[in-house]
Motif scaffolding. Sequence first.
Motif, PDB file in Angstrom:
ATOM      1  N   MET A 246       0.751  -1.124  -0.015  1.00  0.00           N
ATOM      2  CA  MET A 246       0.037   0.019   0.152  1.00  0.00           C
ATOM      3  C   MET A 246       1.038   1.005  -0.038  1.00  0.00           C
ATOM      4  O   MET A 246       1.916   1.351   0.848  1.00  0.00           O
ATOM      5  N   VAL A 276      -1.585  -5.098   1.984  1.00  0.00           N
ATOM      6  CA  VAL A 276      -1.098  -4.276   3.433  1.00  0.00           C
ATOM      7  C   VAL A 276      -2.102  -3.237   3.803  1.00  0.00           C
ATOM      8  O   VAL A 276      -2.784  -2.682   2.782  1.00  0.00           O
ATOM      9  N   GLN A 278      -2.730   0.095   6.518  1.00  0.00           N
ATOM     10  CA  GLN A 278      -1.823   1.017   7.215  1.00  0.00           C
ATOM     11  C   GLN A 278      -2.619   1.561   8.336  1.00  0.00           C
ATOM     12  O   GLN A 278      -3.614   2.198   7.983  1.00  0.00           O
ATOM     13  N   ARG A 309      -0.979  -7.676   5.887  1.00  0.00           N
ATOM     14  CA  ARG A 309       0.053  -7.239   6.727  1.00  0.00           C
ATOM     15  C   ARG A 309      -0.352  -6.095   7.313  1.00  0.00           C
ATOM     16  O   ARG A 309      -0.489  -4.788   6.552  1.00  0.00           O
ATOM     17  N   LYS A 312       2.138   0.610  10.073  1.00  0.00           N
ATOM     18  CA  LYS A 312       1.520   1.914  10.653  1.00  0.00           C
ATOM     19  C   LYS A 312       1.522   2.793   9.631  1.00  0.00           C
ATOM     20  O   LYS A 312       0.565   3.676   9.172  1.00  0.00           O
ATOM     21  N   CYS A 333      -4.182   9.593  11.040  1.00  0.00           N
ATOM     22  CA  CYS A 333      -4.553   9.873  12.151  1.00  0.00           C
ATOM     23  C   CYS A 333      -3.747  11.234  12.785  1.00  0.00           C
ATOM     24  O   CYS A 333      -2.842  11.479  12.151  1.00  0.00           O
ATOM     25  N   THR A 339      -2.097   7.219  15.978  1.00  0.00           N
ATOM     26  CA  THR A 339      -1.754   5.972  15.057  1.00  0.00           C
ATOM     27  C   THR A 339      -1.455   4.734  15.847  1.00  0.00           C
ATOM     28  O   THR A 339      -1.813   3.693  15.661  1.00  0.00           O
ATOM     29  N   ASP A 340      -0.676   4.955  17.130  1.00  0.00           N
ATOM     30  CA  ASP A 340      -0.142   3.742  17.786  1.00  0.00           C
ATOM     31  C   ASP A 340      -1.539   3.171  18.316  1.00  0.00           C
ATOM     32  O   ASP A 340      -1.261   1.885  18.423  1.00  0.00           O
ATOM     33  N   HIS A 366       9.345  -1.617  12.750  1.00  0.00           N
ATOM     34  CA  HIS A 366      10.379  -1.433  13.348  1.00  0.00           C
ATOM     35  C   HIS A 366      10.450  -1.355  14.925  1.00  0.00           C
ATOM     36  O   HIS A 366      11.585  -1.322  15.538  1.00  0.00           O
ATOM     37  N   ASP A 370       5.730  -3.014  20.036  1.00  0.00           N
ATOM     38  CA  ASP A 370       4.624  -3.188  19.022  1.00  0.00           C
ATOM     39  C   ASP A 370       4.652  -4.495  18.777  1.00  0.00           C
ATOM     40  O   ASP A 370       3.608  -5.352  18.604  1.00  0.00           O
TER      41      ASP A 370
HETATM   42  C1  LIG Z   1       8.278  -6.046   6.267  1.00  0.00           C
HETATM   43  C2  LIG Z   1       7.782  -4.750   6.196  1.00  0.00           C
HETATM   44  C3  LIG Z   1       6.963  -4.143   5.101  1.00  0.00           C
HETATM   45  C4  LIG Z   1       6.294  -2.882   5.085  1.00  0.00           C
HETATM   46  N1  LIG Z   1       5.468  -2.537   4.134  1.00  0.00           N
HETATM   47  C5  LIG Z   1       4.792  -1.483   4.387  1.00  0.00           C
HETATM   48  C6  LIG Z   1       3.658  -0.911   3.233  1.00  0.00           C
HETATM   49  O1  LIG Z   1       3.326  -1.917   2.242  1.00  0.00           O
HETATM   50  N2  LIG Z   1       3.229   0.390   3.254  1.00  0.00           N
HETATM   51  C7  LIG Z   1       3.599   1.076   3.951  1.00  0.00           C
HETATM   52  O2  LIG Z   1       3.245   2.174   4.173  1.00  0.00           O
HETATM   53  N3  LIG Z   1       4.586   0.864   5.012  1.00  0.00           N
HETATM   54  C8  LIG Z   1       5.089  -0.425   5.091  1.00  0.00           C
HETATM   55  N4  LIG Z   1       6.094  -0.775   5.990  1.00  0.00           N
HETATM   56  C9  LIG Z   1       6.796   0.365   6.891  1.00  0.00           C
HETATM   57  C10 LIG Z   1       5.657   0.531   8.107  1.00  0.00           C
HETATM   58  O3  LIG Z   1       4.639   1.278   7.732  1.00  0.00           O
HETATM   59  C11 LIG Z   1       6.965   1.354   8.861  1.00  0.00           C
HETATM   60  O4  LIG Z   1       7.574   0.335   9.542  1.00  0.00           O
HETATM   61  C12 LIG Z   1       6.203   2.242   9.920  1.00  0.00           C
HETATM   62  O5  LIG Z   1       5.569   3.264   9.177  1.00  0.00           O
HETATM   63  C13 LIG Z   1       7.267   2.521  10.876  1.00  0.00           C
HETATM   64  O6  LIG Z   1       6.191   2.141  12.047  1.00  0.00           O
HETATM   65  P1  LIG Z   1       7.097   1.522  13.406  1.00  0.00           P
HETATM   66  O7  LIG Z   1       5.731   0.948  13.943  1.00  0.00           O
HETATM   67  O8  LIG Z   1       7.986   0.395  13.064  1.00  0.00           O
HETATM   68  O9  LIG Z   1       7.653   2.781  14.004  1.00  0.00           O
HETATM   69  P2  LIG Z   1       7.269   3.764  14.924  1.00  0.00           P
HETATM   70  O10 LIG Z   1       8.383   4.881  15.474  1.00  0.00           O
HETATM   71  O11 LIG Z   1       6.413   3.102  16.473  1.00  0.00           O
HETATM   72  O12 LIG Z   1       6.137   4.530  14.284  1.00  0.00           O
HETATM   73  C14 LIG Z   1       6.325   5.651  13.098  1.00  0.00           C
HETATM   74  C15 LIG Z   1       5.202   5.582  12.460  1.00  0.00           C
HETATM   75  O13 LIG Z   1       4.143   6.334  13.376  1.00  0.00           O
HETATM   76  C16 LIG Z   1       3.356   7.013  12.394  1.00  0.00           C
HETATM   77  N5  LIG Z   1       3.463   8.601  12.855  1.00  0.00           N
HETATM   78  C17 LIG Z   1       4.627   9.132  13.238  1.00  0.00           C
HETATM   79  N6  LIG Z   1       4.230  10.358  13.346  1.00  0.00           N
HETATM   80  C18 LIG Z   1       2.955  10.411  13.483  1.00  0.00           C
HETATM   81  C19 LIG Z   1       2.017  11.644  13.576  1.00  0.00           C
HETATM   82  N7  LIG Z   1       2.592  12.863  13.898  1.00  0.00           N
HETATM   83  N8  LIG Z   1       0.952  11.473  12.856  1.00  0.00           N
HETATM   84  C20 LIG Z   1       0.424  10.226  12.643  1.00  0.00           C
HETATM   85  N9  LIG Z   1       1.041   9.098  12.358  1.00  0.00           N
HETATM   86  C21 LIG Z   1       2.377   9.095  12.825  1.00  0.00           C
HETATM   87  C22 LIG Z   1       3.876   6.813  10.914  1.00  0.00           C
HETATM   88  O14 LIG Z   1       3.277   5.652  10.452  1.00  0.00           O
HETATM   89  C23 LIG Z   1       5.312   6.617  11.207  1.00  0.00           C
HETATM   90  O15 LIG Z   1       5.835   5.831  10.323  1.00  0.00           O
HETATM   91  C24 LIG Z   1       6.629  -1.906   6.078  1.00  0.00           C
HETATM   92  C25 LIG Z   1       7.551  -2.271   7.219  1.00  0.00           C
HETATM   93  C26 LIG Z   1       8.202  -3.469   7.169  1.00  0.00           C
HETATM   94  C27 LIG Z   1       9.159  -3.808   8.313  1.00  0.00           C
END
Ligand SMILES: Cc1cc2nc3c(=O)[nH]c(=O)nc-3n(C[C@H](O)[C@H](O)[C@H](O)COP(=O)(O)OP(=O)(O)OC[C@H]3O[C@@H](n4cnc5c(N)ncnc54)[C@H](O)[C@@H]3O)c2cc1C
Length: 376
Positions: A246, A276, A278, A309, A312, A333, A339-340, A366, A370
């Motif tokens: 996505m 996926v 989000q 999958r 976030k 969000c 978001t969390d 990452h 979570d």
């Molecule tokens: C195997 C794999 C596949 C993935 N595939 C996709 C995919 O297809 N599409 C895709 O979009 N991502 C994908 N991701 C990326 C995933 O969305 C990121 O890992 C994620 O955005 C980071 O979140 P976190 O939980 O790891 O980290 P954290 O640090 O806990 O969260 C960061 C995330 O919180 C959210 N966030 C941060 N600040 C704000 C704010 N101010 N307002 C609202 N939300 C906020 C955002 O989404 C940000 O990326 C993939 C990751 C992995 C490991």
Amino acid sequence: MNTDNTQNAQNAQADSTVDPTEIAGLADLADKATAKVVTWLTAARSDTTRGKNTGAAKRLAAVLSDPNGLDFTVGFVDRVIRTEDRDAAAKALADLGDLTPKTLSWLDQAQIRAGSALATTIPQIVIPTAKSRIRQMVGHMIVDANDRPLGKAVAELTAGGQRLNINLLGEAVLGEEEADHHLAETRRLVSRPDVDYVSIKASSVASQINLWGYEESVDYVVERLTPLYIEAAKAPKGSKFINLDMEEYHDLRLTIDVFKRLLSLPETKDLEAGIVLQAYLPDALGALQELSAFGAERVADGGAGIKVRLVKGANLAMETVHAEMQGWPNVTCASKQATDANYKRVLHWALHRENLSGLRLGVAGHNLFDIAFAHT
Ligand SMILES: Cc1cc2nc3c(=O)[nH]c(=O)nc-3n(C[C@H](O)[C@H](O)[C@H](O)COP(=O)(O)OP(=O)(O)OC[C@H]3O[C@@H](n4cnc5c(N)ncnc54)[C@H](O)[C@@H]3O)c2cc1C
């Protein structure tokens, strides 16, 4: 009322059906998740196999810890490495000099600054050198997709029993020719005996998506992707997996409709495939409920289930730019906390047996806390 409060009020309403004892149980899970993270980190520190790429990983971590690090890295990859025109790449490298991350070693900084200063004067020397240097830095994360190097990399990466999800880079397609190329390359990957899992985006295989012609756009993307899905479905059951990734909010409805249409073809009845969702989109729970019902129906009809999958969301910056340019509210969000919370809400709904009858859930991210929360 600010948007955060509106969101919280909506969230509270959505959660009013949750049993309070279940909420207490979830709080208990948070402690267990924290303990699980500690065990994972301890195990990772003592894992000697991780030493192999420490130098490159440390350098990348140094780049990203600088406030300009992300802009520098993205600019370098998109504008220098991926640009075929040498003079354009040289001009981009000259621009990027000012963003050189100060967290890099003095030697790396000096090399980048020298390359940047000389880029437009002797591009024939500087650009190939810069490209090979960046390959050294990120070579452990990006693999050459040509047949021979890919085969070697797949063999090495799967030697310990790991499974790979292969995602072909260069997804931002500008024209039909590039989209054809991306699709053909993905088909080539799927047909390899050593590749069992590829990821693809609707927008990377179709350059003419126009949401004013929504039905036509869905037809067009389905038509383009059908041969790939049929090819995967023809392979022995469970041996090929395609995931629809996505990207931006404007592709959400389209991607779900394309996914459902592709998996409703008689030829793909036994193919399990993934999509996926989000969690930074308030729409995530509704989308998951729709997909869970679709998967359950498929299984009840004697077909394979589906996989979702949960992430976030990686495109917050683009969503914000679109919203600001149009003067629209942002589709994501309202805060990181929202978001969390939404991520956990979607997980909580998904991890009930009755919602998983045709659905397998993947949890990607990452944030170890979570992942551990979901795992626990
Ligand atoms: C195997 C794999 C596949 C993935 N595939 C996709 C995919 O297809 N599409 C895709 O979009 N991502 C994908 N991701 C990326 C995933 O969305 C990121 O890992 C994620 O955005 C980071 O979140 P976190 O939980 O790891 O980290 P954290 O640090 O806990 O969260 C960061 C995330 O919180 C959210 N966030 C941060 N600040 C704000 C704010 N101010 N307002 C609202 N939300 C906020 C955002 O989404 C940000 O990326 C993939 C990751 C992995 C490991």
